[in-house]
Design an enzyme around this catalytic site. Structure first.
Site, mmCIF file in Angstrom:
data_model
loop_
_atom_site.group_PDB
_atom_site.id
_atom_site.type_symbol
_atom_site.label_atom_id
_atom_site.label_comp_id
_atom_site.label_asym_id
_atom_site.label_seq_id
_atom_site.Cartn_x
_atom_site.Cartn_y
_atom_site.Cartn_z
ATOM 1 N N GLU A 1 45.259 41.672 45.444
ATOM 2 C CA GLU A 1 43.874 41.916 45.356
ATOM 3 C C GLU A 1 43.000 40.890 46.340
ATOM 4 O O GLU A 1 42.152 40.417 45.594
ATOM 5 C CB GLU A 1 43.238 42.202 44.226
ATOM 6 C CG GLU A 1 43.969 43.478 43.301
ATOM 7 C CD GLU A 1 43.264 43.927 42.195
ATOM 8 O OE1 GLU A 1 42.501 43.150 41.469
ATOM 9 O OE2 GLU A 1 43.496 45.013 41.786
ATOM 10 N N GLU B 1 49.031 49.576 41.351
ATOM 11 C CA GLU B 1 48.217 49.778 40.002
ATOM 12 C C GLU B 1 47.527 50.926 40.038
ATOM 13 O O GLU B 1 46.887 51.194 41.038
ATOM 14 C CB GLU B 1 47.653 48.415 40.011
ATOM 15 C CG GLU B 1 48.087 47.154 40.061
ATOM 16 C CD GLU B 1 46.949 45.794 39.658
ATOM 17 O OE1 GLU B 1 45.710 46.246 39.086
ATOM 18 O OE2 GLU B 1 47.368 44.886 40.252
ATOM 19 N N GLN C 1 49.575 48.776 32.811
ATOM 20 C CA GLN C 1 50.901 48.101 32.555
ATOM 21 C C GLN C 1 51.878 48.675 31.819
ATOM 22 O O GLN C 1 51.618 49.993 31.272
ATOM 23 C CB GLN C 1 50.584 46.795 32.443
ATOM 24 C CG GLN C 1 49.812 45.870 33.507
ATOM 25 C CD GLN C 1 49.664 44.348 33.326
ATOM 26 O OE1 GLN C 1 50.549 43.787 32.616
ATOM 27 N NE2 GLN C 1 48.923 43.663 34.077
ATOM 28 N N TYR D 1 41.664 52.392 38.945
ATOM 29 C CA TYR D 1 41.455 52.790 37.521
ATOM 30 C C TYR D 1 40.482 53.658 37.310
ATOM 31 O O TYR D 1 39.590 53.660 37.955
ATOM 32 C CB TYR D 1 41.232 51.420 36.664
ATOM 33 C CG TYR D 1 42.574 50.332 36.798
ATOM 34 C CD1 TYR D 1 43.733 50.775 36.127
ATOM 35 C CD2 TYR D 1 42.665 49.453 37.734
ATOM 36 C CE1 TYR D 1 44.644 49.614 36.119
ATOM 37 C CE2 TYR D 1 43.627 48.535 37.568
ATOM 38 C CZ TYR D 1 44.725 48.706 36.954
ATOM 39 O OH TYR D 1 45.638 47.664 37.122
ATOM 40 N N GLU E 1 52.575 41.614 33.688
ATOM 41 C CA GLU E 1 51.951 40.575 34.198
ATOM 42 C C GLU E 1 52.000 39.657 33.025
ATOM 43 O O GLU E 1 51.916 39.831 31.930
ATOM 44 C CB GLU E 1 50.664 41.081 34.486
ATOM 45 C CG GLU E 1 49.535 39.680 35.236
ATOM 46 C CD GLU E 1 48.193 40.116 35.591
ATOM 47 O OE1 GLU E 1 47.550 39.272 36.287
ATOM 48 O OE2 GLU E 1 47.851 41.481 35.893
#
Length: 503
Positions: A175, A294, A351, A246, A29
């Site tokens: 998102e 993600e 990432q 996450y 990103e």
């Protein structure tokens, strides 16, 4: 003292599904030093003619990354892709509102396509459905994928790219359920926009595959009604639904932290159930596949990120330095996805460089592998084939949030074409070695090629530029196979890869 024991049965017939190589994808990103100072640093001693760091290219090639999501992330919801094409000297600097920085647009779509070829990966392209919509998305597909003879395809050719990029995988925004997102939408608003965008994108190029936004995480108040509503609109026009998660260890409870992949298991099962409800409702014959685009451990940098000065260029954001225990959870999360390889077909470790990443760099200096590099690399390189369901008997423990957490977490991948079997195994036990016995009678003529172990006496140990070899795998495992029975000692708090091949 009696060591704890675990057992496992592995059978060729217990097939879960083919592992799509894109399960081992990653993410770049325009955030922090992922691009500027990460993959790209003009003037760096090890930069190529385009400014891409060759040391970083080499490390990414070690990971054999099959696909990389780009350019976001939260960034994409305010991004005008036209800012990143054409002569670099004419590109506009912009306030980047998602992360509070200045975006120079030195790197854009074409440069990223060049970089992807250098590392040997495909591009998972994301379109902006925050501030923009179907018109800009269809134009971007035309610019990237149409051969020639139209305004946008000929504009690409005028920018020096005669041949189309032929990006095959596209994300319909990012998102969009999150109030933090630029252009945040309700499920109905997003579902309608995603549907109309999907239609025109596939009219431009019918060969592309599309990913619709699922919930940003399962703690969202709108989960899983968001998924059901979005799929009600888009089911017939998209190919994947996204998942994001996450995990952190902010309360410093290792036993509970390492159990969090059980939450990931449940998350995946809940999303599959929601997808299948819409399938039934629509009387469809299509199974919706999942893109876990993600996922990672993310919590170390939260406090330092609050102190970053706004409106600077490529500040060090989200630069988590990972420990051994972080690598063990990353291994467990990979195992979670392999356990549903029949439905989870793509995933992106978020990432790839500097930003919550397996690879770190110093501006003007060197680069190194973080602890999480190794389970990711082992799975990507050796986890291609068919995921098999092992029948596991393991000691269990309870933690603050979870009950009956197995000490042994494991996934099996069988590569029939290469006559290879790979066992990935994590021992969550904080105190003891786990003695593993595996019934492999269908693989009686195989031999142990390697038993690699990632461990350290300190589960908070990490790697740094000064000490890059502090936490690295060693080949000292004792796995042995005789007459279809494998035995192996899995040290406490360890990631293990046991590779078998036909004799």
């Amino acid at each position: 003292m009696m060591r704890k024991k675990a057992s496992m049965i592995i059978d060729k017939e217990f097939a879960i599904g083919e592992v799509d190589p894109r399960l081992y994808g990653s993410f770049i990103e325009h955030l922090g030093r992922a691009v500027y100072g990460g993959i790209y640093e003009l003037g760096h001693p090890d930069a190529d003619e385009q400014g891409f760091r060759k040391d970083v290219v080499a490390l990414i090639q070690e990971l054999a990354v099959p696909i990389v999501r780009y350019p976001g992330g939260n960034f994409v919801s305010g991004y005008n892709w036209e800012d990143g094409v054409g002569p670099v000297t004419e590109r506009k600097k912009r306030l980047e509102l998602a992360w509070g920085t200045i975006e120079t647009n030195e790197i854009g779509t074409n440069e990223f396509a060049d970089w992807a070829k250098k590392v040997g990966t495909e591009v998972m392209m994301a379109v902006n459905l925050g501030t923009r919509g179907p018109d800009e998305a269809r134009n971007l597909v035309e610019y990237c994928n149409h051969p020639k003879g139209t305004y946008w395809s000929d504009l690409r050719r005028s920018h020096g790219y005669e041949q189309p990029h032929n990006f095959k995988t596209w994300c319909l925004g990012n998102e969009m359920d999150g109030p933090w997102q630029i252009g945040h939408k309700t499920a109905d608003e997003y579902g309608r926009t995603a549907l109309e965008t999907a239609k025109v994108m596939k009219w431009v190029d019918p060969t592309i595959e599309l990913v619709a936004c699922g919930s940003s995480n399962r703690a969202m108040a709108t989960f899983a009604q968001w998924e059901a509503t979005v799929l009600d609109h888009t089911y017939d026009h998209v190919d994947y639904l996204s998942l994001h998660t996450y995990y952190g260890n902010g309360d410093n409870d290792t036993a509970n932290f390492l159990a969090k992949s059980l939450d990931m298991d449940d998350f995946i099962h809940s999303i599959i159930a929601t997808c299948d409800y819409i399938k039934a409702k629509k009387r469809s014959k299509k199974n919706m596949m999942l893109s876990f685009d993600e996922w990672n451990v993310w919590f170390h940098s939260n406090e330092s990120d609050k102190k970053i000065e706004r409106w600077t260029i490529a500040p060090p954001q989200l630069e988590d330095i990972y420990t051994l225990e972080d690598a063990l959870l990353v291994g467990c999360m990979i195992i979670s996805m392999l356990k549903r390889a029949d439905r989870v077909k793509m995933a992106c470790l978020a990432q790839l460089v500097n930003v919550i990443a397996p690879i770190m760099t110093v501006n003007g200096g060197g680069s190194w592998r973080q602890t999480i590099f190794f389970p990711y690399m082992h799975a990507s390189v050796y986890g291609r084939g068919v995921s098999l369901k092992p029948l596991i008997q393991s000691p269990k423990y309870d933690s603050k949030e979870f009950t009956d957490v197995p000490m042994l977490e494991s996934a099996i991948v069988y590569n029939e074409a290469q006559n290879q079997v790979t066992i990935f195994a994590v021992n969550r036990d904080l105190e003891d070695t786990l003695e593993l016995a595996v019934d492999l009678r269908q693989f009686a003529n195989y031999r142990v090629v390697e038993h690699s172990i990632l461990e350290n006496t300190d589960h908070k140990a990490s790697n740094t530029m000064a000490n890059p070899q502090n936490v690295v795998p060693h080949a000292g495992g004792d796995a042995a196979l005789q007459d279809g029975r494998l035995s192996a000692s899995l040290p406490k708090l360890s990631w293990n890869m046991i590779r078998l091949a036909l004799s």
